[in-house]
Design a protein around this motif. Structure first.
Motif, PDB file in Angstrom:
ATOM      1  N   LYS A   1       0.817  -1.211   0.000  1.00 32.34           N
ATOM      2  CA  LYS A   1       0.000   0.000   0.000  1.00 32.34           C
ATOM      3  C   LYS A   1       0.854   1.266   0.000  1.00 32.34           C
ATOM      4  O   LYS A   1       0.368   2.349   0.281  1.00 32.34           O
ATOM      5  N   LEU A   2       2.120   1.129  -0.297  1.00 38.51           N
ATOM      6  CA  LEU A   2       3.057   2.242  -0.233  1.00 38.51           C
ATOM      7  C   LEU A   2       2.718   3.307  -1.276  1.00 38.51           C
ATOM      8  O   LEU A   2       2.645   3.034  -2.462  1.00 38.51           O
ATOM      9  N   ARG A   3       2.524   4.535  -0.807  1.00 39.53           N
ATOM     10  CA  ARG A   3       2.219   5.641  -1.709  1.00 39.53           C
ATOM     11  C   ARG A   3       2.777   6.947  -1.152  1.00 39.53           C
ATOM     12  O   ARG A   3       2.238   8.016  -1.373  1.00 39.53           O
ATOM     13  N   VAL A   4       3.861   6.870  -0.437  1.00 32.40           N
ATOM     14  CA  VAL A   4       4.434   8.028   0.230  1.00 32.40           C
ATOM     15  C   VAL A   4       5.697   8.472  -0.498  1.00 32.40           C
ATOM     16  O   VAL A   4       6.140   7.838  -1.441  1.00 32.40           O
ATOM     17  N   SER A   5       6.291   9.549  -0.040  1.00 30.39           N
ATOM     18  CA  SER A   5       7.517  10.045  -0.653  1.00 30.39           C
ATOM     19  C   SER A   5       8.678   9.098  -0.342  1.00 30.39           C
ATOM     20  O   SER A   5       8.590   8.247   0.543  1.00 30.39           O
ATOM     21  N   ALA A   6       9.764   9.309  -1.054  1.00 28.92           N
ATOM     22  CA  ALA A   6      10.927   8.433  -0.898  1.00 28.92           C
ATOM     23  C   ALA A   6      11.519   8.525   0.501  1.00 28.92           C
ATOM     24  O   ALA A   6      12.005   7.534   1.037  1.00 28.92           O
ATOM     25  N   ARG A   7      11.467   9.695   1.105  1.00 34.23           N
ATOM     26  CA  ARG A   7      12.041   9.859   2.449  1.00 34.23           C
ATOM     27  C   ARG A   7      11.275   9.020   3.469  1.00 34.23           C
ATOM     28  O   ARG A   7      11.864   8.329   4.298  1.00 34.23           O
ATOM     29  N   TYR A   8       9.954   9.039   3.408  1.00 32.97           N
ATOM     30  CA  TYR A   8       9.159   8.250   4.348  1.00 32.97           C
ATOM     31  C   TYR A   8       9.249   6.754   4.041  1.00 32.97           C
ATOM     32  O   TYR A   8       9.220   5.932   4.947  1.00 32.97           O
ATOM     33  N   ALA A   9       9.366   6.421   2.764  1.00 39.45           N
ATOM     34  CA  ALA A   9       9.506   5.009   2.392  1.00 39.45           C
ATOM     35  C   ALA A   9      10.820   4.447   2.920  1.00 39.45           C
ATOM     36  O   ALA A   9      10.877   3.295   3.351  1.00 39.45           O
ATOM     37  N   THR A  10      11.874   5.251   2.901  1.00 38.45           N
ATOM     38  CA  THR A  10      13.163   4.813   3.443  1.00 38.45           C
ATOM     39  C   THR A  10      13.048   4.521   4.932  1.00 38.45           C
ATOM     40  O   THR A  10      13.518   3.493   5.418  1.00 38.45           O
ATOM     41  N   THR A  11      12.417   5.424   5.662  1.00 42.89           N
ATOM     42  CA  THR A  11      12.238   5.228   7.103  1.00 42.89           C
ATOM     43  C   THR A  11      11.413   3.979   7.377  1.00 42.89           C
ATOM     44  O   THR A  11      11.741   3.186   8.261  1.00 42.89           O
ATOM     45  N   LEU A  12      10.347   3.787   6.613  1.00 47.40           N
ATOM     46  CA  LEU A  12       9.481   2.619   6.792  1.00 47.40           C
ATOM     47  C   LEU A  12      10.237   1.331   6.516  1.00 47.40           C
ATOM     48  O   LEU A  12      10.176   0.379   7.303  1.00 47.40           O
ATOM     49  N   LEU A  13      10.974   1.282   5.405  1.00 50.16           N
ATOM     50  CA  LEU A  13      11.673   0.050   5.067  1.00 50.16           C
ATOM     51  C   LEU A  13      12.803  -0.254   6.037  1.00 50.16           C
ATOM     52  O   LEU A  13      13.068  -1.421   6.329  1.00 50.16           O
ATOM     53  N   ARG A  14      13.467   0.768   6.558  1.00 53.68           N
ATOM     54  CA  ARG A  14      14.516   0.508   7.546  1.00 53.68           C
ATOM     55  C   ARG A  14      13.930   0.006   8.856  1.00 53.68           C
ATOM     56  O   ARG A  14      14.541  -0.820   9.539  1.00 53.68           O
ATOM     57  N   ALA A  15      12.745   0.472   9.212  1.00 52.95           N
ATOM     58  CA  ALA A  15      12.069  -0.060  10.394  1.00 52.95           C
ATOM     59  C   ALA A  15      11.654  -1.515  10.155  1.00 52.95           C
ATOM     60  O   ALA A  15      11.795  -2.369  11.040  1.00 52.95           O
ATOM     61  N   LEU A  16      11.168  -1.799   8.955  1.00 53.50           N
ATOM     62  CA  LEU A  16      10.793  -3.174   8.627  1.00 53.50           C
ATOM     63  C   LEU A  16      12.013  -4.083   8.570  1.00 53.50           C
ATOM     64  O   LEU A  16      11.913  -5.274   8.854  1.00 53.50           O
ATOM     65  N   LEU A  17      13.159  -3.526   8.218  1.00 53.06           N
ATOM     66  CA  LEU A  17      14.401  -4.298   8.213  1.00 53.06           C
ATOM     67  C   LEU A  17      14.712  -4.813   9.616  1.00 53.06           C
ATOM     68  O   LEU A  17      15.064  -5.972   9.800  1.00 53.06           O
ATOM     69  N   VAL A  18      14.548  -3.947  10.608  1.00 55.03           N
ATOM     70  CA  VAL A  18      14.803  -4.351  11.995  1.00 55.03           C
ATOM     71  C   VAL A  18      13.796  -5.419  12.420  1.00 55.03           C
ATOM     72  O   VAL A  18      14.163  -6.432  13.031  1.00 55.03           O
ATOM     73  N   LEU A  19      12.530  -5.217  12.086  1.00 57.53           N
ATOM     74  CA  LEU A  19      11.505  -6.201  12.443  1.00 57.53           C
ATOM     75  C   LEU A  19      11.733  -7.528  11.732  1.00 57.53           C
ATOM     76  O   LEU A  19      11.527  -8.596  12.313  1.00 57.53           O
ATOM     77  N   THR A  20      12.154  -7.477  10.481  1.00 64.90           N
ATOM     78  CA  THR A  20      12.417  -8.704   9.719  1.00 64.90           C
ATOM     79  C   THR A  20      13.573  -9.476  10.340  1.00 64.90           C
ATOM     80  O   THR A  20      13.511 -10.699  10.465  1.00 64.90           O
ATOM     81  N   ASP A  21      14.618  -8.759  10.735  1.00 65.96           N
ATOM     82  CA  ASP A  21      15.769  -9.431  11.354  1.00 65.96           C
ATOM     83  C   ASP A  21      15.378 -10.149  12.640  1.00 65.96           C
ATOM     84  O   ASP A  21      15.822 -11.255  12.910  1.00 65.96           O
ATOM     85  N   THR A  22      14.548  -9.495  13.464  1.00 64.30           N
ATOM     86  CA  THR A  22      14.142 -10.138  14.711  1.00 64.30           C
ATOM     87  C   THR A  22      13.202 -11.302  14.460  1.00 64.30           C
ATOM     88  O   THR A  22      13.236 -12.297  15.163  1.00 64.30           O
ATOM     89  N   GLU A  23      12.357 -11.196  13.435  1.00 59.46           N
ATOM     90  CA  GLU A  23      11.412 -12.263  13.133  1.00 59.46           C
ATOM     91  C   GLU A  23      12.113 -13.472  12.523  1.00 59.46           C
ATOM     92  O   GLU A  23      11.822 -14.616  12.877  1.00 59.46           O
ATOM     93  N   VAL A  24      13.034 -13.240  11.606  1.00 56.17           N
ATOM     94  CA  VAL A  24      13.740 -14.337  10.949  1.00 56.17           C
ATOM     95  C   VAL A  24      14.710 -15.020  11.896  1.00 56.17           C
ATOM     96  O   VAL A  24      14.940 -16.218  11.831  1.00 56.17           O
ATOM     97  N   ALA A  25      15.260 -14.259  12.844  1.00 50.93           N
ATOM     98  CA  ALA A  25      16.221 -14.811  13.801  1.00 50.93           C
ATOM     99  C   ALA A  25      15.583 -15.796  14.769  1.00 50.93           C
ATOM    100  O   ALA A  25      16.246 -16.633  15.354  1.00 50.93           O
ATOM    101  N   ARG A  26      14.276 -15.685  14.966  1.00 47.35           N
ATOM    102  CA  ARG A  26      13.609 -16.598  15.900  1.00 47.35           C
ATOM    103  C   ARG A  26      13.642 -18.010  15.488  1.00 47.35           C
ATOM    104  O   ARG A  26      13.836 -18.615  14.665  1.00 47.35           O
TER     105      ARG A  26
END
Length: 165
Positions: A140-165
């Motif tokens: 559903k991404l429809r934001v500017s590149a700056r906000y998309a970067t922040t969102l994806l970097r936050a998801l990167l942290v969540l993905t790392d913790t989820e995959v590490a389990r």
């Protein structure tokens, strides 16, 4: 050693002048281009800032000065053919890519084996992007590149913790 790859995160089409800059002719879709570095286990280590979809992987890597950063940290990277020509230093290459086929010269068996070896090593990088793209909010991404970067970097942290389990 790290693995480098780029991916287009598809976005919803925007109206007006903002529409065309995110259109990727390669993928025939609107989106934002991200580069990522992963380790050999498939853990995402770094995610670049979002670039418009019209940019290529090598242009984004040059914009982020990726070769200089890898040299500063004494790291080597394995990339796909989208990064061919990124590293100009032949004697001290930082980015290793496979061989490109030519119409007039077929591959030798050694070049085929090298490409297979690089592809098998790089498979974990593709899996890391697949884990990141599993988040439903990205569709559903429809934001500017700056906000998309922040969102994806936050998801990167969540993905790392989820995959590490």
């Amino acid at each position: 050693m790290v693995l480098i790859d780029g991916t287009l995160i598809r976005t919803r089409r925007r109206t007006g002048a903002d529409n065309r800059r995110n259109y990727s002719g390669k993928h025939k879709a609107h989106g934002l281009l991200f580069l990522a570095l992963t380790d050999d286990k498939g853990r995402l280590l770094w995610l670049s800032a979002a670039r418009p979809g019209r940019f290529s992987e090598i242009t984004t890597a040059r914009y982020n000065k990726l070769v200089e950063r890898l040299r500063a940290h004494e790291l080597g990277a394995i990339g796909d053919l989208g990064f061919t020509g990124l590293d100009d230093d032949v004697d001290n290459a930082v980015v290793i890519t496979g061989y490109q086929a030519a119409r007039t010269k077929p591959f030798t068996s050694a070049k085929k084996q090298v490409n297979k070896l690089i592809a098998s090593v790089r498979a974990v990088c593709e899996h890391a992007f697949a884990h990141l793209k599993n988040w439903r909010i990205i569709t559903k991404l429809r934001v500017s590149a700056r906000y998309a970067t922040t969102l994806l970097r936050a998801l990167l942290v969540l993905t790392d913790t989820e995959v590490a389990r």
